[in-house]
Design a protein around this motif. Structure first.
Motif, PDB file in Angstrom:
ATOM      1  N   LEU A 120       0.921  -1.291   0.129  1.00  0.00           N
ATOM      2  CA  LEU A 120       0.082   0.048   0.197  1.00  0.00           C
ATOM      3  C   LEU A 120       0.993   1.222   0.075  1.00  0.00           C
ATOM      4  N   ALA A 121       1.862   1.154   0.597  1.00  0.00           N
ATOM      5  CA  ALA A 121       2.872   2.298   0.651  1.00  0.00           C
ATOM      6  C   ALA A 121       3.326   2.769  -0.722  1.00  0.00           C
ATOM      7  N   PRO A 124       0.184   6.095  -3.676  1.00  0.00           N
ATOM      8  CA  PRO A 124      -0.056   7.311  -3.356  1.00  0.00           C
ATOM      9  C   PRO A 124      -1.008   7.515  -2.649  1.00  0.00           C
ATOM     10  N   LYS A 125      -1.277   8.221  -1.229  1.00  0.00           N
ATOM     11  CA  LYS A 125      -2.246   8.510  -0.446  1.00  0.00           C
ATOM     12  C   LYS A 125      -3.518   8.875  -1.210  1.00  0.00           C
ATOM     13  N   GLN A 128      -5.095   6.300  -2.836  1.00  0.00           N
ATOM     14  CA  GLN A 128      -5.875   5.213  -1.976  1.00  0.00           C
ATOM     15  C   GLN A 128      -7.246   5.912  -1.702  1.00  0.00           C
ATOM     16  N   ARG A 129      -7.178   6.914  -1.469  1.00  0.00           N
ATOM     17  CA  ARG A 129      -8.486   7.573  -0.968  1.00  0.00           C
ATOM     18  C   ARG A 129      -9.758   7.594  -2.038  1.00  0.00           C
ATOM     19  N   TYR A 140     -13.090   4.139   7.183  1.00  0.00           N
ATOM     20  CA  TYR A 140     -12.033   4.009   8.214  1.00  0.00           C
ATOM     21  C   TYR A 140     -12.859   4.034   9.783  1.00  0.00           C
ATOM     22  N   ASP A 205      -5.549  -0.176   6.724  1.00  0.00           N
ATOM     23  CA  ASP A 205      -4.515  -0.305   5.670  1.00  0.00           C
ATOM     24  C   ASP A 205      -4.346  -1.774   4.992  1.00  0.00           C
ATOM     25  N   GLN A 237       2.645   3.412  -8.512  1.00  0.00           N
ATOM     26  CA  GLN A 237       3.230   4.427  -7.572  1.00  0.00           C
ATOM     27  C   GLN A 237       3.198   5.942  -8.438  1.00  0.00           C
ATOM     28  N   TRP A 286     -10.306  15.346   1.640  1.00  0.00           N
ATOM     29  CA  TRP A 286      -9.299  14.758   1.034  1.00  0.00           C
ATOM     30  C   TRP A 286      -8.719  15.360  -0.171  1.00  0.00           C
TER      31      TRP A 286
END
Length: 782
Positions: A120-121, A124-125, A128-129, A140, A205, A237, A286
């Motif tokens: 998941l890293a 990009p955040k 993900q959202r 969440y 996550d 990524q 977000w």
């Protein structure tokens, strides 16, 4: 004292005074006995009501409900203790799919898994959202389960009412990775328990990573890394927020939303879904609104070539997949198309198509020789914009025996045989006539509509309804005036003004109803006069089904691509392609009889009737050319085979808009009687049974041999104001069927006048009083 005296003494001592009788209460006789019976019944009724009240008290009802709740909770606790989190099994279940021709020979084999797991890293955040915003905004915060949605799903599954809806990301991940896609109560209960346990034992996550790495995105891509490469040629990524939002939106319906093969409606829906995702991100804080407003929809790259899908193979395989997916949903095995697609892509299927290998080869050869070989994009840029599609159906069984989707699936992914975004034009006219015959409709002056009914064929003639102009005045091709002509002649020459008036005479709502029964998709269509010119969208496969129903004497034929399906764990059964009688045999046979005139003495005569390869087959059919020459059609049939051929003007550069085909192939205009009819004849006269005749129950139309000499003739009229095109030959006498000996004279039915036995120019009747032309009028529709 004797015993008798003692008894009398006791009676005297214990006797009570008898009650006084009243006039309203008889004590003797019949009246007294009746009153006693009524009193006894009243007592029993009051006693019965009392017992019911004592049985169903509020306390008892509440107690029962509470007990059931405790029982359900107890059962759930037992399930929760018994069901553990299983090992993931998604990879192990992916197998090959085998596709076969109708004779069992191999068509294709697919099923290579395209998946690469990423941490998941590496995503990009903000990307993900996008998935959380698309599928489960409360991800969440929730416990991993949408109890309301799950309860609804359980109820729908138990009662057979269809899709679940409302699943969380956790539930979808559990279904994708730990369980199967089967729509059963047991599977849903397991999904519920495992989701609750997974949410307690694993961080969010972990679950989100599992979800985006196991979901199916279309194009054979499982997981976000494979999807990023398949749609944007980048690693996960390197995805932008806009691209991530598209991939997140795609999960709702991967095939429908794939930009390369999506219909106009599919493109509209996926863009709406994309906007929904980004708007949710702004709502959740977000994404900055200013950044969101500046974002533009990221059109994906075209799919990478898969050599195994080259030529027509890709069209056949993808169409078979789509048919199987629809049936999985229809029979309740899958909740929705997304789930069904995942089932098919997991493999293990042996799919036998109805495609006849010899007919398929013959159809491909016909398109190549009659069209592709005559197109030269280097000399004429318009030639690059011509797309062909065709479908061939057995009217007795409904089997799709051949299909042409385009030059090459690897170059043009949208199947031209099944696309529904082009107008069928005048190939819709037989539906109007079928409705007129089925509903026993009459003209404005009360005359029954038959093949011999006289109509005014004046171009731009105002259509009237009960003496009132309806604001629709369609133009005939080349603005040609035909004057007073029969319905048969109007069908032969595809006279717009006649069928526009006929549609109003029948009632457009009735026309659309009959069209729906024959197989036209009428959902969302307005019952307006402009539809008489075929301004709706339709596919060659759809038109082949409509004409197959006519060929099958009015019994509904639904084209079926799949013959049979085998799987080691699932059973799929398909409905019979041949259904019930949807219009009367007489109406269907009369339309067929009339349509033989189009071939023998109408717009298809040159390409079909006069074709040297014709081997005695009797043929019925109809040409069509749409507004601004953006599509051209010929749909025709023999007693044993129906084939619809369509040519479509599509810009070869994105966004692939509809464009005219004028001068394509060196022709001034691409008419239905040209390339489409030529393709049809080259294919059909090589595969259809020779020397076949229609078995018709009708006394109307061009296929009926005239029985009397003409009683009315006309002298040649003035020279026409315009020269007809090759698709609109000069009106002549009603045709003599090709399978009958040519009469020495030119007889016509005694109940209707007809033109001279020799060819005559069209009448030059002045146009009717003017009026506004309908804005949807395709103008030169043939």
């Amino acid at each position: 004292m004797g015993r008798a005296e003692e008894r009398r003494a006791r009676q005297r001592g214990g006797r009570r005074a008898a009650p006084q009788s009243s006039p309203a209460t008889p004590v003797a006789g019949v009246g007294g006995r009746a009153a006693a019976r009524r009193a006894a019944k009243g007592g029993r009724a009051k006693g019965g009501k009392g017992r019911i009240r004592r049985l169903f008290t509020w306390k008892k009802i509440l107690g029962t409900v509470f007990g059931l709740c405790l029982l359900g909770i107890g059962a759930f606790i037992v399930l929760y203790m018994m069901i553990g989190i299983p090992e993931g099994n998604a990879d192990a279940k992916v197998q090959s799919n085998i596709y076969q021709y109708s004779n069992g020979s191999l068509l294709a084999r697919t099923g290579t898994l395209n998946r690469e797991i990423v941490d998941l890293a590496q995503v990009p955040k903000p990307v993900q959202r996008t998935f959380v915003a698309a599928e489960n905004k409360t991800f969440y915060q929730d416990s991993g389960v949408d109890f309301r949605g799950t309860a609804r799903g359980l109820f729908n599954t138990f009662t057979g009412k269809g899709a679940q809806g409302g699943s969380t990301i956790t539930q979808q991940y559990v279904k994708n990775y730990y369980l199967t896609q089967e729509q059963t109560v047991t599977r849903k209960l397991k999904e519920l328990v495992i989701s609750l346990k997974l949410d307690r034992e694993k961080p969010k996550d972990y679950i989100l990573a599992g979800y985006i790495n196991t979901s199916y995105y279309g194009r054979g891509a499982y997981g976000i890394q494979a999807a990023a490469q398949a749609y944007y040629r980048v690693d996960a990524q390197d995805l932008s927020v806009e691209q991530g939002a598209y991939l997140a939106a795609l999960l709702q319906a991967p095939n429908q939303y794939d930009w390369a093969i999506a219909s106009d409606e599919g493109k509209r829906l996926v863009q709406a879904r994309w906007n929904y995702v980004l708007d949710n991100m702004v709502e959740e804080g977000w994404l900055n609104k200013g950044e969101r407003d500046a974002m533009k929809f990221p059109v994906p790259e075209p799919p990478r070539n898969d050599p195994s899908m080259e030529g027509q193979t890709g069209y056949l395989v993808k169409s078979a997949d789509a048919a199987l997916e629809r049936q999985l949903v229809a029979q309740g095995t899958a909740e929705d198309l997304k789930t069904a697609q995942a089932m098919v892509d997991q493999g293990g299927w042996t799919i036998t198509l109805n495609i006849d290998k010899k007919k398929q080869t013959a159809l491909e050869r016909a398109v190549t020789t009659q069209l592709n070989s005559k197109l030269d994009p280097k000399r004429r840029s318009v030639d690059a914009d011509v797309q062909a599609g065709a479908a061939s159906v057995n009217p007795k069984t409904g089997a799709v025996v051949a299909m042409y989707g385009g030059k090459n699936y690897l170059d043009h992914y949208l199947n031209n045989a099944t696309r529904t975004d082009y107008q069928p034009a005048s190939t819709f006219k037989p539906v109007i006539l079928a409705a007129a015959l089925e509903e026993k409709a009459e003209t404005q002056d009360g005359k029954p509509i038959t093949a011999n009914t006289i109509y005014d064929g004046t171009s731009k003639r105002q259509v009237v309804d009960d003496g009132t102009k309806v604001g629709f005045a369609p133009e005939n091709e080349d603005d040609q005036n035909y004057g007073k002509i029969t319905v048969q002649r109007a069908m032969n020459d595809s006279v717009n003004s006649v069928f526009a008036q006929m549609g109003v005479d029948v009632g457009m709502s009735e026309v659309m109803k009959v069209g729906g029964r024959l197989g036209l998709d009428t959902k969302g269509l307005q019952a307006v006069p402009a539809q008489t010119l075929g301004t709706m969208g339709a596919s060659p496969l759809e038109m082949a089904g409509i004409y197959a129903t006519l060929d099958n004497h009015g019994r509904k034929v639904t084209p079926a691509l799949i013959k049979s399906v085998e799987h080691n764990t699932r059973k799929v059964t398909f409905p019979d392609p041949v259904g019930e009688q949807v219009i009367s045999r007489k109406a269907a046979d009369t339309v067929t009889s009339v349509l033989t005139g189009v071939v023998d003495d109408g717009t298809a005569k040159k390409s079909v009737q006069d074709n040297a390869k014709r081997d005695g087959q009797q043929v019925a059919g109809k040409t069509g050319t749409s507004d601004d020459n953006k599509s051209a059609w010929f749909t025709g049939y023999t007693p044993d085979l129906v084939t619809s051929v369509g040519l479509f003007g599509e810009d070869d550069k994105p966004p692939h808009a509809q464009v005219p085909m004028y001068k394509a192939g060196g022709e001034p205009r691409v008419n239905g009687g040209g390339f489409p009819a030529q393709i049809w004849a080259a294919y059909m006269f090589g595969v259809a049974a020779p020397d076949t005749k229609f078995d018709l129950e009708t006394d109307q139309g061009a296929a009926v041999r005239p029985t009397a000499t003409p009683t009315i003739t006309r002298s040649p009229s003035a020279t026409p104001s315009r020269t007809p095109t090759s698709e609109s030959p000069t009106p002549t006498n009603s045709p003599t069927p090709s399978n009958s000996p040519t009469p020495t004279s030119s007889p016509t039915p005694t109940n209707s006048p007809s033109p001279d036995p020799v060819p005559t120019p069209p009448e030059t009747t002045p146009p009717a009083e003017g009026g506004p032309v309908d804005p949807f009028d395709p103008g030169d529709d043939q």
